[in-house]
Scaffold this motif. Sequence first.
Motif, mmCIF file in Angstrom:
data_model
loop_
_atom_site.group_PDB
_atom_site.id
_atom_site.type_symbol
_atom_site.label_atom_id
_atom_site.label_comp_id
_atom_site.label_asym_id
_atom_site.label_seq_id
_atom_site.Cartn_x
_atom_site.Cartn_y
_atom_site.Cartn_z
ATOM 1 N N ASN A 1 6.109 -6.992 5.465
ATOM 2 C CA ASN A 1 5.337 -7.127 6.916
ATOM 3 C C ASN A 1 5.535 -5.631 7.661
ATOM 4 O O ASN A 1 5.586 -5.672 8.535
ATOM 5 N N ASP B 1 5.539 5.229 8.897
ATOM 6 C CA ASP B 1 4.399 6.297 9.720
ATOM 7 C C ASP B 1 4.580 7.071 8.451
ATOM 8 O O ASP B 1 5.094 7.517 7.497
ATOM 9 N N GLY C 1 2.585 4.677 5.094
ATOM 10 C CA GLY C 1 1.998 6.127 5.347
ATOM 11 C C GLY C 1 1.734 6.900 3.640
ATOM 12 O O GLY C 1 2.756 7.209 2.784
ATOM 13 N N THR D 1 1.030 -1.243 0.080
ATOM 14 C CA THR D 1 0.078 -0.236 0.257
ATOM 15 C C THR D 1 0.886 1.273 -0.203
ATOM 16 O O THR D 1 2.240 1.433 0.687
ATOM 17 N N LYS E 1 5.107 -1.327 8.691
ATOM 18 C CA LYS E 1 4.521 0.273 8.618
ATOM 19 C C LYS E 1 4.550 1.058 8.354
ATOM 20 O O LYS E 1 6.034 1.260 9.271
ATOM 21 N N THR F 1 10.552 5.579 12.383
ATOM 22 C CA THR F 1 9.226 5.620 13.275
ATOM 23 C C THR F 1 9.345 5.810 14.436
ATOM 24 O O THR F 1 8.775 6.867 14.967
ATOM 25 N N LYS G 1 3.184 -7.200 1.050
ATOM 26 C CA LYS G 1 2.664 -6.793 2.385
ATOM 27 C C LYS G 1 3.150 -5.592 3.351
ATOM 28 O O LYS G 1 2.895 -5.694 4.427
ATOM 29 N N THR G 2 3.613 -4.226 2.765
ATOM 30 C CA THR G 2 4.095 -3.077 2.926
ATOM 31 C C THR G 2 3.494 -1.895 3.357
ATOM 32 O O THR G 2 3.015 -1.842 2.452
ATOM 33 N N GLU G 3 3.200 -1.605 3.938
ATOM 34 C CA GLU G 3 1.831 -0.285 4.293
ATOM 35 C C GLU G 3 2.964 1.159 3.979
ATOM 36 O O GLU G 3 3.461 1.630 5.507
#
Length: 382
Positions: free
Chosen positions: A349, A353, A336, A317, A351, A378, A332-334
């Motif tokens: 995997n 920020d 922001g 994402t 996230k 982060t 599967k990494t997000e």
Amino acid sequence: MANEVVGMLLAGGKGTRLGQLTKNIAKPAVPFGGKYRIIDFTLSNLSNSNITTVGVLVQYAPLMLNRHIGLGKPWSLDKENGGVSVLAPFANQEGASWFEGTADAITKNIHFIDQYDPEYLLILSGDHIYQMDYQKMLDFHKEKQADATISVIEVPIEEASRFGILNTEEDLKIYEFDEKPKVPKNNLASMGIYIFNWRILREYLIADEKDENSEHDFGHDIIPKMLHDYKRLYAYRFDGYWKDVGTIQSYWEANMDLLEEDLKELLNSKTWPTYSHEENLPPQYIGKNADIDNSLVCPGSFIFGHVNHSILFSEVTIGEGSQVIDAIIHPKTEIGKNCIIKKAIIMDNLKIDDGVVIDGSEADEPIVVGKNNIYEFTGGEA
């Protein structure tokens, strides 16, 4: 049942030069090119070359590699007679399970090879990106009536001192193996791909095992000994794309190379397909204001920002207002909103920020962000 040729794929050690990328998995199992793992290229070469009896030698963090290879079905290596076998390392008297060298890895698996009684043994590395027809190399080996054939590629002469260099006669008969020479005589670098007449190699391996002064390595010991004994060794020229992805910089470069027009066929060739496990994923979702330019974006991704010259694995994402440039984003990494990710490798995997800046464009090599150092960006915990 005798096989003409058996392949032995050396799946490598810890791969420490890849840092976090190989902290928990073997180097050949590292994700590559959007939906592959590095080893997929060598396994696909074997399948496309119709070499269907293969031993894979694993000695470090084998779980992911074992799970990925399984019975070899994606590469049509799930054969009743032969097929692919993942060979566990042998523990020594101290309980360690490391092979002492490349030749030692083969010596400790002589019993596996002998059961197929091959005429030829093909030895490969699992951490190179390339497409190669090993049958053509075998035909060359037979034509030259060689005892051993080593695949070579031309490298820039100024880089030749980084490689094992093969000095040859005009007919490509090898008269000298020069390991990382300070002043190279030519630019024919060994690719670590060998074909041996098995009965001859077997004798050298058994003798080498008893040599207390040997490093039990093909380049350092076996090949020089064969040359000393005037065995017939030839160099086989390869002129396609080939990349050793043993460092963070070379891993990043090889991924970026796949975005070049003349190399896209490496992944999309119908005559020489690259196989891997197929994931059942929905198509990527592109937001209204999203912008994607010269990038590889895999299914299941949600893109709301700007992606340029980057490779995004599945289920990634990218938030609104974020810029991802010259980057590799693992599955599967997000990422922001309003982030800037440049010349970086973001592991799976994670996230990231909102508003985080990760910029490796001025660094000597790309920034790698994983569970070990995400807190640096982060403010959270590892």
